[in-house]
Design an enzyme around this catalytic site. Structure first.
Site, PDB file in Angstrom:
ATOM      1  N   LYS A 103       0.861  -1.178   0.000  1.00 48.23           N
ATOM      2  CA  LYS A 103       0.000   0.000   0.000  1.00 48.23           C
ATOM      3  C   LYS A 103       0.903   1.236   0.000  1.00 48.23           C
ATOM      4  O   LYS A 103       1.825   1.334   0.807  1.00 48.23           O
ATOM      5  CB  LYS A 103      -0.836  -0.059   1.282  1.00 48.23           C
ATOM      6  CG  LYS A 103      -1.995   0.867   1.345  1.00 48.23           C
ATOM      7  CD  LYS A 103      -2.849   0.496   2.555  1.00 48.23           C
ATOM      8  CE  LYS A 103      -3.571   1.709   3.074  1.00 48.23           C
ATOM      9  NZ  LYS A 103      -4.350   1.419   4.290  1.00 48.23           N
ATOM     10  N   HIS A 105      -0.053   4.463   0.364  1.00 47.01           N
ATOM     11  CA  HIS A 105      -0.533   5.623   1.137  1.00 47.01           C
ATOM     12  C   HIS A 105      -0.856   5.172   2.566  1.00 47.01           C
ATOM     13  O   HIS A 105      -0.651   4.010   2.906  1.00 47.01           O
ATOM     14  CB  HIS A 105      -1.799   6.185   0.472  1.00 47.01           C
ATOM     15  CG  HIS A 105      -2.913   5.185   0.417  1.00 47.01           C
ATOM     16  ND1 HIS A 105      -2.946   4.165  -0.513  1.00 47.01           N
ATOM     17  CD2 HIS A 105      -4.000   5.019   1.199  1.00 47.01           C
ATOM     18  CE1 HIS A 105      -4.020   3.440  -0.316  1.00 47.01           C
ATOM     19  NE2 HIS A 105      -4.684   3.929   0.725  1.00 47.01           N
TER      20      HIS A 105
END
Ligand code: OMP
Length: 220
Positions: A103, A105
């Site tokens: 991921k 963010h």
């Protein structure tokens, strides 16, 4: 066979997680039985499943610091086992799992849950070729933790490319034990002892096919 092992087989049969017929495996072998952990689809089934994983872990008497569930199927298995250990065995262990894609963010990264450290128990459904488990061992090592053992639902007791099973190869290569709630021999014993109510199939025929499969591909 212990009671929790029989209960696990019965649970798997009740939910269609253990079924009989003709199934092509990842290896290309055509198997007369298949175990699909994705079939434990209710809260009660998952809770019961966790109790059997926890019972198998207690039986094995291992020293571990935390639990790791590999994405995707290992995640609910590790979670329900962690809950069962806390509820029924007075063991409140940290647990962690990975994402298949990092991921970019928010908190970022591929690991979710407790920090990966100490002696780590990997929990999964089945090991066939051992590809998945080898990837997980690398993830754990890269984090600076120590893969300590693997706990799975079913050991299919099949040979890999050589005389050893994929599980025996994992044990040899990493020096860690692989334990399971049940193995193929337990399924055969269960079929010998009680009716499994698979309406479309004759039980003697089913048993014959599973035994023949073990003769063909099983570990000697
Ligand atoms: P490895 O990563 O090669 O060890 O294979 C594990 C995979 O085998 C699982 O993720 C399943 O896709 C598959 N599998 C089962 O889930 N249950 C079985 O009874 C047999 C297999 C299989 O294809 O061998």
């Amino acid at each position: 066979m212990q009671q929790y092992q029989k209960d696990f087989i019965q649970l798997a049969l009740n939910h269609g997680a253990l079924c009989f017929g003709e199934f092509t495996l990842k290896s290309g072998r055509v198997s007369p039985y298949f175990f699909n952990a994705g079939k434990f689809q209710t809260g009660a089934a998952l809770a019961e499943l966790g109790r059997y994983y926890a019972a198998a872990l207690q039986d094995a008497n291992l020293s571990i610091d935390m639990i790791f569930g590999p994405a995707y199927k290992g995640i609910p298995l590790a979670s329900t086992t962690a809950v069962a250990l806390a509820d029924h065995h007075d063991m409140d262990l940290p647990y962690c799992f990975n994402r298949k894609e990092a991921k970019g963010h928010g908190e970022g990264g591929t690991l979710v849950g407790a920090p990966l450290q100490g002696k780590v128990l990997i929990i999964d459904d089945v090991i066939t070729a051992g590809t998945a488990v080898r990837e997980v061992v690398e993830i754990i090592r890269q984090a600076g933790a120590e893969p300590a053992a693997v706990l799975i639902g079913l050991n299919r007791q099949e040979r890999g490319k050589g005389a050893l099973s994929a599980i025996q190869e994992v044990e040899r290569d990493y020096g860690i034990p692989v334990i399971s709630i049940i193995e193929l021999n337990d399924i055969i014993t269960f079929l010998e002892q009680q009716s499994v109510n698979e309406s479309s199939l004759d039980q003697d025929d089913m048993l014959g096919r599973v035994r023949a499969y073990r003769d063909n591909y099983g570990v000697r």
